[in-house]
Design a protein around this motif. Structure first.
Motif, PDB file in Angstrom:
ATOM      1  N   LEU A 278       0.832  -1.131  -0.032  1.00  0.00           N
ATOM      2  CA  LEU A 278       0.227  -0.028   0.013  1.00  0.00           C
ATOM      3  C   LEU A 278       1.020   1.314   0.099  1.00  0.00           C
ATOM      4  O   LEU A 278       0.563   2.109  -0.552  1.00  0.00           O
ATOM      5  CB  LEU A 278      -0.962   0.134   1.204  1.00  0.00           C
ATOM      6  N   LYS A 279       2.073   1.234   0.794  1.00  0.00           N
ATOM      7  CA  LYS A 279       2.830   2.264   0.782  1.00  0.00           C
ATOM      8  C   LYS A 279       3.778   2.441  -0.423  1.00  0.00           C
ATOM      9  O   LYS A 279       4.596   3.344  -0.459  1.00  0.00           O
ATOM     10  CB  LYS A 279       3.651   2.306   2.030  1.00  0.00           C
ATOM     11  N   GLY A 280       3.805   1.297  -1.457  1.00  0.00           N
ATOM     12  CA  GLY A 280       4.542   1.403  -2.501  1.00  0.00           C
ATOM     13  C   GLY A 280       6.053   0.929  -2.273  1.00  0.00           C
ATOM     14  O   GLY A 280       6.968   0.932  -3.048  1.00  0.00           O
ATOM     15  N   ARG A 281       6.183   0.235  -1.154  1.00  0.00           N
ATOM     16  CA  ARG A 281       7.202  -0.370  -0.803  1.00  0.00           C
ATOM     17  C   ARG A 281       7.513  -2.048  -1.246  1.00  0.00           C
ATOM     18  O   ARG A 281       6.678  -2.510  -1.096  1.00  0.00           O
ATOM     19  CB  ARG A 281       7.723  -0.375   0.876  1.00  0.00           C
ATOM     20  N   LYS A 282       8.648  -2.148  -1.857  1.00  0.00           N
ATOM     21  CA  LYS A 282       8.908  -3.626  -2.099  1.00  0.00           C
ATOM     22  C   LYS A 282       9.864  -4.412  -1.034  1.00  0.00           C
ATOM     23  O   LYS A 282      10.802  -3.906  -0.496  1.00  0.00           O
ATOM     24  CB  LYS A 282       9.763  -3.676  -3.423  1.00  0.00           C
ATOM     25  N   VAL A 283       9.103  -5.388  -0.563  1.00  0.00           N
ATOM     26  CA  VAL A 283       9.469  -5.968   0.854  1.00  0.00           C
ATOM     27  C   VAL A 283      10.025  -7.246   0.276  1.00  0.00           C
ATOM     28  O   VAL A 283       9.329  -8.388  -0.544  1.00  0.00           O
ATOM     29  CB  VAL A 283       8.474  -6.223   1.641  1.00  0.00           C
TER      30      VAL A 283
END
Length: 155
Positions: free
Chosen positions: A94-99
């Motif tokens: 949702l925050k545009g972070r790739k984990v």
């Protein structure tokens, strides 16, 4: 750094808070003393009748919830239909972070979250809360608020 000066009336109850702190903060008090109300004001769920909320010297009082970079974790913060891995990556996406999987599993292991493919709704209450906390941490917000988020965690 969080700076809070707020007044909020809910029926006969008046929340009147004024503090400025940094680091890990614990708010304690009796049932009905306004702890959850305060967290809801900081998170943007409730608007104060008077005052302000500042995070890192930025007034966020009138910012919408999604612009505050704050996550509020409650015992009900989990999404029961998602499996563990999808839940842990949901907030970051949702925050545009790739984990990456390594980061997910390291954090999950650190907090003792089971590495199962079960739906989160089928986990114990304590593990549901752990999943909610790990999901919040993976979003990398500026502030994580925890409202009774440890009430069912025993280890």
């Amino acid at each position: 750094m969080i700076e809070v000066y707020v007044k909020k009336r809910l029926q006969a109850f008046l929340l009147n808070v004024n503090f400025s702190e940094k680091g890990i903060i614990a708010i304690t008090g009796k049932n009905g003393s306004g702890k959850s109300t305060l967290l809801n004001v900081i998170a943007g769920i409730l608007k104060p009748d008077e005052g302000y909320v500042k995070l890192n010297n930025i007034d966020i009082t009138n910012l919408p919830i999604n612009k505050r970079s704050i996550v509020l974790v409650t015992p009900e913060s989990y999404i029961p239909t998602l499996d563990l891995k999808k839940h842990l990556t949901w907030g970051a996406k949702l925050k545009g972070r790739k984990v990456d999987d390594k980061e997910i599993m390291e954090l999950a292991k650190l907090l003792g979250v089971p590495d199962e493919n079960k739906k989160v709704g089928n986990l114990s209450l304590g593990n549901k809360e752990k999943v909610s906390l790990v999901t919040a941490i993976l979003t990398k917000p500026n502030l994580i608020l925890v409202d009774e988020g440890f009430s069912n965690i025993s280890e």
